[in-house]
Design an enzyme around this catalytic site. Structure first.
Site, PDB file in Angstrom:
ATOM      1  N   THR A  64     -19.372 -37.326  81.714  1.00 12.62           N
ATOM      2  CA  THR A  64     -19.114 -37.901  80.395  1.00 12.62           C
ATOM      3  C   THR A  64     -17.621 -38.051  80.169  1.00 12.62           C
ATOM      4  O   THR A  64     -16.816 -37.292  80.698  1.00 12.62           O
ATOM      5  CB  THR A  64     -19.707 -37.016  79.270  1.00 12.62           C
ATOM      6  OG1 THR A  64     -19.240 -35.682  79.429  1.00 12.62           O
ATOM      7  CG2 THR A  64     -21.216 -37.048  79.262  1.00 12.62           C
ATOM      8  N   GLU A 128     -18.969 -37.401  73.423  1.00 12.22           N
ATOM      9  CA  GLU A 128     -18.871 -37.676  74.862  1.00 12.22           C
ATOM     10  C   GLU A 128     -19.728 -38.877  75.199  1.00 12.22           C
ATOM     11  O   GLU A 128     -20.879 -38.963  74.769  1.00 12.22           O
ATOM     12  CB  GLU A 128     -19.423 -36.499  75.660  1.00 12.22           C
ATOM     13  CG  GLU A 128     -18.763 -35.184  75.364  1.00 12.22           C
ATOM     14  CD  GLU A 128     -19.480 -34.044  76.079  1.00 12.22           C
ATOM     15  OE1 GLU A 128     -20.109 -34.283  77.122  1.00 12.22           O
ATOM     16  OE2 GLU A 128     -19.409 -32.934  75.581  1.00 12.22           O
TER      17      GLU A 128
HETATM   18  C1  FMN Z   1     -27.100 -38.420  76.647  1.00  6.07           C
HETATM   19  C2  FMN Z   1     -26.660 -37.001  76.496  1.00  6.07           C
HETATM   20  C3  FMN Z   1     -27.389 -36.132  75.722  1.00  6.07           C
HETATM   21  C4  FMN Z   1     -27.010 -34.808  75.572  1.00  6.07           C
HETATM   22  N1  FMN Z   1     -27.742 -33.974  74.804  1.00  6.07           N
HETATM   23  C5  FMN Z   1     -27.382 -32.681  74.662  1.00  6.07           C
HETATM   24  C6  FMN Z   1     -28.147 -31.791  73.858  1.00  6.07           C
HETATM   25  O1  FMN Z   1     -29.132 -32.163  73.224  1.00  6.07           O
HETATM   26  N2  FMN Z   1     -27.745 -30.490  73.779  1.00  6.07           N
HETATM   27  C7  FMN Z   1     -26.632 -30.028  74.436  1.00  6.07           C
HETATM   28  O2  FMN Z   1     -26.325 -28.868  74.339  1.00  6.07           O
HETATM   29  N3  FMN Z   1     -25.871 -30.871  75.173  1.00  6.07           N
HETATM   30  C8  FMN Z   1     -26.236 -32.171  75.307  1.00  6.07           C
HETATM   31  N4  FMN Z   1     -25.497 -33.013  76.071  1.00  6.07           N
HETATM   32  C9  FMN Z   1     -24.124 -32.628  76.368  1.00  6.07           C
HETATM   33  C10 FMN Z   1     -23.926 -31.921  77.599  1.00  6.07           C
HETATM   34  O3  FMN Z   1     -24.141 -30.580  77.303  1.00  6.07           O
HETATM   35  C11 FMN Z   1     -22.475 -32.206  77.929  1.00  6.07           C
HETATM   36  O4  FMN Z   1     -22.360 -33.477  78.497  1.00  6.07           O
HETATM   37  C12 FMN Z   1     -21.946 -31.090  78.743  1.00  6.07           C
HETATM   38  O5  FMN Z   1     -21.562 -30.091  77.830  1.00  6.07           O
HETATM   39  C13 FMN Z   1     -20.779 -31.453  79.630  1.00  6.07           C
HETATM   40  O6  FMN Z   1     -19.584 -31.472  78.941  1.00  6.07           O
HETATM   41  P1  FMN Z   1     -18.250 -31.270  79.759  1.00  6.07           P
HETATM   42  O7  FMN Z   1     -18.227 -32.357  80.835  1.00  6.07           O
HETATM   43  O8  FMN Z   1     -17.158 -31.442  78.734  1.00  6.07           O
HETATM   44  O9  FMN Z   1     -18.293 -29.918  80.374  1.00  6.07           O
HETATM   45  C14 FMN Z   1     -25.843 -34.348  76.219  1.00  6.07           C
HETATM   46  C15 FMN Z   1     -25.076 -35.231  76.987  1.00  6.07           C
HETATM   47  C16 FMN Z   1     -25.478 -36.547  77.139  1.00  6.07           C
HETATM   48  C17 FMN Z   1     -24.653 -37.470  77.974  1.00  6.07           C
END
Ligand code: FMN
Length: 200
Positions: A64, A128
């Site tokens: 992301t 993100e």
């Molecule tokens: C389409 C999508 C849906 C997401 N839904 C959730 C969610 O429902 N709950 C959650 O804790 N994280 C969700 N995430 C977030 C991920 O946890 C997040 O991308 C992850 O923390 C990685 O972040 P970082 O690259 O900054 O470490 C989602 C990410 C995406 C792309």
């Protein structure tokens, strides 16, 4: 009206997110929202891509791109936390364009997660964007533009990484179906994007 993400962020305590349930997973619709974007959408965002924690790519197979807080205010001030869909484009500086493939510079479908990532227990609100495209290289520091067109689902907590990955996969499929509708698809050609980059 549920609180906006900015209203949530102003509270002393981070809001608790419900856990995903098997019923929720099974009942997820294949397509969501009205036949054309409704207020507050479309929401146009632009800013330099920042590094997150990097877990999206490593842990979830779903890299992301984070936008800085001031670039997402238009979204956090009017929309609740959750998962959204729309289009995005990466615009590298002129001297870096040759390091990308032509397809990388197109307007591409995206899913956006706005919230506290309860699965990872973040202490800060983030927005993100996952662009659904296999980029040849990273684009940290480069400008990204996005148009958010609709809401998919609330942000949830998960008891396993696999369940989160499974929901993100469904989000991507739902987003692609939603964007096929002509009144959403037309935003691919919106002047917010640099369309001449796609044609040249
Ligand atoms: C389409 C999508 C849906 C997401 N839904 C959730 C969610 O429902 N709950 C959650 O804790 N994280 C969700 N995430 C977030 C991920 O946890 C997040 O991308 C992850 O923390 C990685 O972040 P970082 O690259 O900054 O470490 C989602 C990410 C995406 C792309």
């Amino acid at each position: 009206m549920p609180p906006t993400a900015a209203e949530d962020a102003a509270q002393a305590e981070r809001p608790a997110a419900p856990f995903q349930t098997e019923d929720f997973r099974r009942a997820r619709p294949q397509i969501v929202g009205p036949d054309e974007p409704e207020s507050p959408f479309p929401i146009k965002l632009a800013g330099p891509v920042q590094k997150g924690f990097g877990r999206g790519g490593k842990d979830l197979g779903c890299p992301t791109a984070n936008l800085p807080d001031d670039a997402t205010e238009e979204m956090t001030n009017v929309a609740k936390t959750g998962v959204y869909y729309g289009y995005a484009q990466v615009l590298p500086p002129a001297d870096k364009i040759c390091e990308f493939k032509k397809e990388d510079l197109q307007v591409l479908p995206m899913v956006m997660s706005m919230g506290w990532n309860p699965f990872y227990d973040n202490s800060k609100l983030t927005a993100e964007i996952h662009i659904m495209h296999p980029f040849v290289r990273d684009f940290y520091g480069f400008e990204m533009r996005a148009i958010v067109l609709g809401y998919i689902r609330p942000e949830l907590n998960y008891t396993s990484r696999e369940a989160l990955i499974d929901d993100i996969e469904t989000d991507k499929q739902v987003a692609l179906r939603c964007l096929e509708r002509s009144r959403y698809h037309k935003y691919e050609k919106d002047p917010h994007f640099e369309l001449e980059k796609v044609l040249n």
